[in-house]
Design an enzyme around this catalytic site. Structure first.
Site, PDB file in Angstrom:
ATOM      1  N   ASP A  10     -44.195 -25.924 -37.789  1.00 49.92           N
ATOM      2  CA  ASP A  10     -43.955 -24.597 -37.865  1.00 49.92           C
ATOM      3  C   ASP A  10     -43.126 -24.325 -38.999  1.00 49.92           C
ATOM      4  OD1 ASP A  10     -44.526 -21.920 -37.530  1.00 49.92           O
ATOM      5  OD2 ASP A  10     -42.668 -21.706 -36.120  1.00 49.92           O
ATOM      6  N   SER A  11     -43.284 -22.961 -39.746  1.00 52.39           N
ATOM      7  CA  SER A  11     -42.557 -22.517 -40.697  1.00 52.39           C
ATOM      8  C   SER A  11     -41.013 -22.482 -40.387  1.00 52.39           C
ATOM      9  CB  SER A  11     -42.645 -21.332 -41.285  1.00 52.39           C
ATOM     10  OG  SER A  11     -42.770 -20.198 -40.227  1.00 52.39           O
ATOM     11  N   CYS A  73     -48.216 -22.610 -35.975  1.00 46.63           N
ATOM     12  CA  CYS A  73     -47.717 -21.546 -36.766  1.00 46.63           C
ATOM     13  C   CYS A  73     -49.242 -20.745 -37.015  1.00 46.63           C
ATOM     14  CB  CYS A  73     -47.439 -21.989 -38.254  1.00 46.63           C
ATOM     15  SG  CYS A  73     -47.127 -20.753 -39.222  1.00 46.63           S
ATOM     16  N   CYS A 186     -47.919 -15.091 -33.136  1.00 46.02           N
ATOM     17  CA  CYS A 186     -47.021 -15.867 -33.797  1.00 46.02           C
ATOM     18  C   CYS A 186     -46.130 -16.384 -32.598  1.00 46.02           C
ATOM     19  CB  CYS A 186     -46.052 -14.764 -34.555  1.00 46.02           C
ATOM     20  SG  CYS A 186     -44.393 -15.520 -35.331  1.00 46.02           S
ATOM     21  N   HIS A 188     -43.066 -17.166 -32.474  1.00 46.95           N
ATOM     22  CA  HIS A 188     -41.832 -16.559 -32.045  1.00 46.95           C
ATOM     23  C   HIS A 188     -42.050 -15.375 -31.061  1.00 46.95           C
ATOM     24  CE1 HIS A 188     -40.659 -18.225 -36.176  1.00 46.95           C
ATOM     25  NE2 HIS A 188     -39.199 -17.659 -35.849  1.00 46.95           N
TER      26      HIS A 188
END
Length: 268
Positions: A10-11, A73, A186, A188
């Protein structure tokens, strides 16, 4: 049995929610996690930059003898997955298709909302795949650019006036449209589950895209045996990552987090 590790990237930290799900449903699997914390966020980058970063991330993971890559991601899954998957001989699983399939199965009214980064929303991939499952679906998109930095700063609890104000601003249009299913586009966003669920109300079902890709990978892969181990790598400040990771994993990382100079990895 296949005890080779699964690569996950993931970023930043959001992909750890996918790792958390993998730990729960596939405890026997070895995992190599890479968080590109030195270049987060991807969601505000151009498609060309996202593709460049993805090729480098994949090159790093392929330096291990992995059996598959889980793209934890949404931005990469939306923008670069199809291109990069065609360039390599390792299976790649992105978060978008599993989430779309689950949402299509869940909705009763055919009105589905999707929240994500600006790049994910711009790509239009969620609308395309949802309508591929059922052309009659009505899809409503909303970019939520402040969610990622707020999550990574720990502003995730119900009652926090900052996150509740931002959530209300982003979600009010989707609520007005009467969606009955909302994709958290997402990795997150599962940390904001309670905040989002409280605002949207009990009639709206939330779909965790990161958990759905973990479930999909389990169905697709030959399992390992024994007890798996997870190794973590980042492209910036391992100790800062370790300090925040517990929020995403619901438990601290005991082992050392490795540093990766990701710019050294070739794109293919």
């Amino acid at each position: 049995m296949d005890n080779r590790p699964i690569g996950v990237f993931d970023s930043g930290l959001g992909g750890l929610t996918t790792v958390r799900r993998m730990h729960a449903i596939m405890p026997q699997e070895n995992i190599i996690y890479f968080g590109d914390t030195g270049r987060v966020p991807y969601g505000t980058r151009s498609p060309e930059t996202i593709l460049h970063y993805t090729r480098q991330d994949v090159a790093f993971l392929r330096s291990f003898d992995i059996k598959a890559i889980v793209v934890a991601c949404n931005t990469v899954s939306a923008v670069a997955l199809e291109t990069v998957a065609a360039e390599i001989d390792v299976p790649m699983f992105g978060v978008v298709w599993p989430a779309c399939r689950k949402a299509a199965e869940t909705t009763k009214t055919g009105r589905i909302g999707v929240i994500g980064t600006a790049a994910t929303v711009r790509s239009g991939v969620y609308e395309r795949l949802l309508r591929r499952t059922n052309p009659a679906l009505q899809v409503f998109m909303q970019a939520c650019p402040l969610f990622v930095p707020l999550v990574e700063n720990g502003r995730v609890q119900p009652g926090d006036v900052v996150i509740e104000t931002v959530a209300a601003e982003y979600l009010s249009g989707l609520k007005a449209q009467g969606v009955d299913t909302l994709i958290l586009g997402c990795t997150h966003y599962p940390l904001l589950h309670d905040v989002i669920a409280s605002y949207m109300g009990p009639s709206v079902q939330l779909i965790d895209s990161g958990a759905e890709v973990a479930d999909f990978a389990k169905r697709m892969l030959i399992p390992a045996e024994g007890m798996g181990k997870t190794r973590y790598f980042v492209s910036d400040d391992p100790e800062s990552f370790r300090g925040l990771a517990g929020l995403f994993l619901s438990g601290e990382i005991a082992d050392k987090v490795g540093y990766v100079d990701i710019a050294k990895y070739t794109e293919k």
